[in-house]
Motif scaffolding. Structure first.
Motif, mmCIF file in Angstrom:
data_model
loop_
_atom_site.group_PDB
_atom_site.id
_atom_site.type_symbol
_atom_site.label_atom_id
_atom_site.label_comp_id
_atom_site.label_asym_id
_atom_site.label_seq_id
_atom_site.Cartn_x
_atom_site.Cartn_y
_atom_site.Cartn_z
ATOM 1 N N GLN A 75 -122.622 54.324 73.983
ATOM 2 C CA GLN A 75 -123.615 53.435 74.567
ATOM 3 C C GLN A 75 -124.974 54.122 74.495
ATOM 4 O O GLN A 75 -125.099 55.314 74.793
ATOM 5 C CB GLN A 75 -123.278 53.093 76.023
ATOM 6 C CG GLN A 75 -124.189 52.032 76.632
ATOM 7 C CD GLN A 75 -123.798 51.679 78.052
ATOM 8 O OE1 GLN A 75 -124.102 52.430 78.982
ATOM 9 N NE2 GLN A 75 -123.127 50.550 78.231
ATOM 10 N N VAL A 76 -125.988 53.381 74.098
ATOM 11 C CA VAL A 76 -127.324 53.932 73.937
ATOM 12 C C VAL A 76 -128.345 52.952 74.497
ATOM 13 O O VAL A 76 -128.154 51.729 74.419
ATOM 14 C CB VAL A 76 -127.623 54.231 72.446
ATOM 15 C CG1 VAL A 76 -127.561 52.961 71.610
ATOM 16 C CG2 VAL A 76 -128.972 54.910 72.286
ATOM 17 N N TYR A 98 -133.262 47.741 75.429
ATOM 18 C CA TYR A 98 -131.994 47.167 74.971
ATOM 19 C C TYR A 98 -130.878 48.180 75.165
ATOM 20 O O TYR A 98 -131.025 49.365 74.835
ATOM 21 C CB TYR A 98 -132.117 46.788 73.495
ATOM 22 C CG TYR A 98 -130.914 46.095 72.905
ATOM 23 C CD1 TYR A 98 -130.719 44.731 73.069
ATOM 24 C CD2 TYR A 98 -129.973 46.801 72.169
ATOM 25 C CE1 TYR A 98 -129.620 44.088 72.519
ATOM 26 C CE2 TYR A 98 -128.876 46.167 71.605
ATOM 27 C CZ TYR A 98 -128.711 44.812 71.785
ATOM 28 O OH TYR A 98 -127.614 44.176 71.237
ATOM 29 N N VAL A 99 -129.766 47.711 75.704
ATOM 30 C CA VAL A 99 -128.578 48.551 75.876
ATOM 31 C C VAL A 99 -127.579 48.174 74.786
ATOM 32 O O VAL A 99 -127.103 47.037 74.738
ATOM 33 C CB VAL A 99 -127.953 48.363 77.269
ATOM 34 C CG1 VAL A 99 -126.665 49.177 77.381
ATOM 35 C CG2 VAL A 99 -128.928 48.778 78.356
ATOM 36 N N GLY A 100 -127.310 49.112 73.910
ATOM 37 C CA GLY A 100 -126.387 48.870 72.803
ATOM 38 C C GLY A 100 -125.089 49.629 73.009
ATOM 39 O O GLY A 100 -125.089 50.830 73.299
ATOM 40 N N LEU A 141 -121.263 47.354 66.344
ATOM 41 C CA LEU A 141 -121.946 47.019 67.592
ATOM 42 C C LEU A 141 -121.178 45.922 68.317
ATOM 43 O O LEU A 141 -120.855 44.884 67.734
ATOM 44 C CB LEU A 141 -123.378 46.569 67.304
ATOM 45 C CG LEU A 141 -124.301 46.410 68.513
ATOM 46 C CD1 LEU A 141 -124.565 47.771 69.151
ATOM 47 C CD2 LEU A 141 -125.616 45.760 68.101
ATOM 48 N N ASP A 142 -120.890 46.148 69.578
ATOM 49 C CA ASP A 142 -120.175 45.174 70.406
ATOM 50 C C ASP A 142 -121.209 44.264 71.069
ATOM 51 O O ASP A 142 -121.869 44.651 72.035
ATOM 52 C CB ASP A 142 -119.333 45.894 71.455
ATOM 53 C CG ASP A 142 -118.392 44.950 72.189
ATOM 54 O OD1 ASP A 142 -118.579 43.723 72.084
ATOM 55 O OD2 ASP A 142 -117.468 45.443 72.873
ATOM 56 N N HIS A 180 -128.636 55.057 66.254
ATOM 57 C CA HIS A 180 -128.458 56.079 67.287
ATOM 58 C C HIS A 180 -126.978 56.312 67.582
ATOM 59 O O HIS A 180 -126.572 57.451 67.860
ATOM 60 C CB HIS A 180 -129.186 55.656 68.562
ATOM 61 C CG HIS A 180 -130.681 55.751 68.454
ATOM 62 N ND1 HIS A 180 -131.320 56.819 67.872
ATOM 63 C CD2 HIS A 180 -131.664 54.905 68.866
ATOM 64 C CE1 HIS A 180 -132.628 56.639 67.922
ATOM 65 N NE2 HIS A 180 -132.860 55.475 68.519
ATOM 66 N N ILE A 181 -126.175 55.260 67.540
ATOM 67 C CA ILE A 181 -124.736 55.426 67.750
ATOM 68 C C ILE A 181 -124.131 56.264 66.631
ATOM 69 O O ILE A 181 -123.270 57.123 66.860
ATOM 70 C CB ILE A 181 -124.049 54.048 67.852
ATOM 71 C CG1 ILE A 181 -124.452 53.354 69.162
ATOM 72 C CG2 ILE A 181 -122.537 54.180 67.769
ATOM 73 C CD1 ILE A 181 -123.920 51.940 69.293
ATOM 74 N N ARG A 182 -124.592 56.020 65.406
ATOM 75 C CA ARG A 182 -124.115 56.813 64.269
ATOM 76 C C ARG A 182 -124.478 58.288 64.454
ATOM 77 O O ARG A 182 -123.647 59.185 64.225
ATOM 78 C CB ARG A 182 -124.741 56.277 62.981
ATOM 79 C CG ARG A 182 -124.500 57.131 61.741
ATOM 80 C CD ARG A 182 -123.116 56.937 61.197
ATOM 81 N NE ARG A 182 -122.844 57.846 60.087
ATOM 82 C CZ ARG A 182 -121.804 57.741 59.283
ATOM 83 N NH1 ARG A 182 -120.931 56.778 59.464
ATOM 84 N NH2 ARG A 182 -121.611 58.583 58.302
ATOM 85 N N GLU A 183 -125.702 58.561 64.883
ATOM 86 C CA GLU A 183 -126.143 59.946 65.096
ATOM 87 C C GLU A 183 -125.334 60.614 66.200
ATOM 88 O O GLU A 183 -124.973 61.792 66.093
ATOM 89 C CB GLU A 183 -127.628 59.960 65.437
ATOM 90 C CG GLU A 183 -128.519 59.516 64.281
ATOM 91 C CD GLU A 183 -129.970 59.366 64.694
ATOM 92 O OE1 GLU A 183 -130.246 59.443 65.921
ATOM 93 O OE2 GLU A 183 -130.824 59.164 63.815
#
Length: 220
Positions: A75-76, A98-100, A141-142, A180-183
């Motif tokens: 979560q980012v 935004y919350v991803g 992404l959910d 950012h999730i990938r990183e």
């Protein structure tokens, strides 16, 4: 004595009066619906959603030869701000919080093994396997768990939204969230966990087939 001259009164055409009355009625109805001050109007002008989509078409089938050994949930919080030179943010600019939330799988590709990567002795009691290192899949992404916390837009941006329909308004923050999730997945121990799980899975499988000694290594 002088008699005052009466000027003829300008008559408003009937179609102008009818048009004006129609505009006033529509404005009142719209305000009543938006403000909920007129009971029953929401039911009268209620919207109905219908799914008119066609059937999904199968385009291709691919054989998968990889073992998905681990999955990480991330979560980012994305804070994306766009400014315009020489104009204040209140006039032109936007900021989105935004919350991803998404997931990344780590897998080991077993389809590219060569003949020398698997060695078995004559008694079939010992096996040595050399596997490629675990890799990360594409972040997913959910959308059900992702949401915009706040959106701030300048006056010109809000006016532009009134005259345009942009379904990709959140596309920029979604792409940034995926990056950012990938990183975060790359900095985590997800691939190491995948290799450990793969080793345990293959060792258990081969030992159930009668192998007493199983050695598994990972190489590029």
């Amino acid at each position: 004595m002088t008699t005052p001259v009466k000027r003829p009164t300008a008559r408003v055409p009937g179609w102008v009066k009818a048009l004006g009355a129609t505009v006033v009625v529509l404005a009142v109805l719209f305000a009543g619906i938006r403000l909920s001050v007129l009971p029953g109007l929401k039911d009268l002008f209620g919207t109905e959603t219908r799914d008119r989509s066609g059937p999904a078409l199968l385009e291709s089938i691919q054989d998968i030869s990889r073992y998905d050994a681990a999955s990480g949930n991330f979560q980012v919080v994305v804070d994306l701000e766009k400014d315009t030179k020489y104009l204040p943010d209140a006039i032109r600019g936007s900021r989105t919080l935004y919350v991803g939330a998404g997931a990344v799988d780590a897998y080991v590709d077993l389809g590219g093994l060569k003949e020398g990567d698997v060695r078995v002795d004559e008694d079939r009691t010992s096996a040595v396997l050399r596997l490629p290192h675990a890799r990360l899949g594409t972040p997913a992404l959910d959308v059900d768990r992702s949401y915009a916390v706040s959106k701030q837009r300048g006056l010109l941006d809000r006016l532009g939204d009134l005259f345009s329909d942009n379904p990709n308004s959140e596309q920029a923050v979604q792409k940034l969230a995926v990056r950012h999730i990938r990183e975060a997945a790359e900095e985590s121990e997800l691939t190491a966990r995948a290799e450990t799980n793969t080793r345990q899975m293959l060792q258990g499988l081969l030992r159930s087939l009668g192998f007493e000694r199983v050695r598994i290594t990972f190489a590029s």
